[in-house]
Design a protein around this motif. Sequence first.
Motif: not given
Length: 231
Positions: A15-17, A136-138, A212-217, A222-223
């Motif tokens: 997806g980063l290509k 936060e994406i990591i 829930k924690k990561v879905k709220e980032i 953007d990813y």
Amino acid sequence: LLFSSLTSLFCDIRGLKPRIGDANASRVSKMVLTAVRWVVAMDYYNETGDTDFDTIAKEQRHIIDSLLTDSQKADFKLLEQNIVDPYWIYEEDTKKQILEGHTFSDQEVEESIMRRSGDSLLYGALTSYEYPIPSEIIDVLHVRQALEDIEDCMEDYEEDLKELEPNIFFLYFLSNSMPRNLWPLDFDSAKKVMEENGILSRLVSFIERSYKKVKEIPSLKDYPDFEKNLD
């Protein structure tokens, strides 16, 4: 390490290509795959003591260094010292606690789940060397692998029971002061026991809180590939 976890990770890289180009995406894939081989070989070496796995691990670690700049090598070495080296000590300590019948708190069990998946932070770092990814994406990668590792513990339940490996469900049993002679011999039976004594609801609560924690980032939108693979 689940193949589903690797599949999701490489989908993220693909997806980063558009942002980093085909060549750099291939380079990231090679680095991450080499790191996975390194971690798995170290895991087998620590479990079996077979020096062949130690040799393989060292070879893979050397390949990783050959793909990094000097500053990246230093950064990755620091990650290794902070994440990988302490984990093997932690795993041995956890095995001893299981044998001793230690009563784990929910916090200790949840910490164990997250530490099991700490290698995802290494893969995230390697990816960010080619394309800077917000920390936060990591963290999303870390949580996703942690949730997938729970499935891994389900699949490995019977094998882990024979070897008394630090399967998270054994930690949950001990959190309920359940002696080893009462642990179910297969996962279907274990699931029934966990439903009856409230363990399953506590595990589901942890999963829901983590998700829930990561879905709220905010930056997750953007990813989109990372978000899609989280689902």
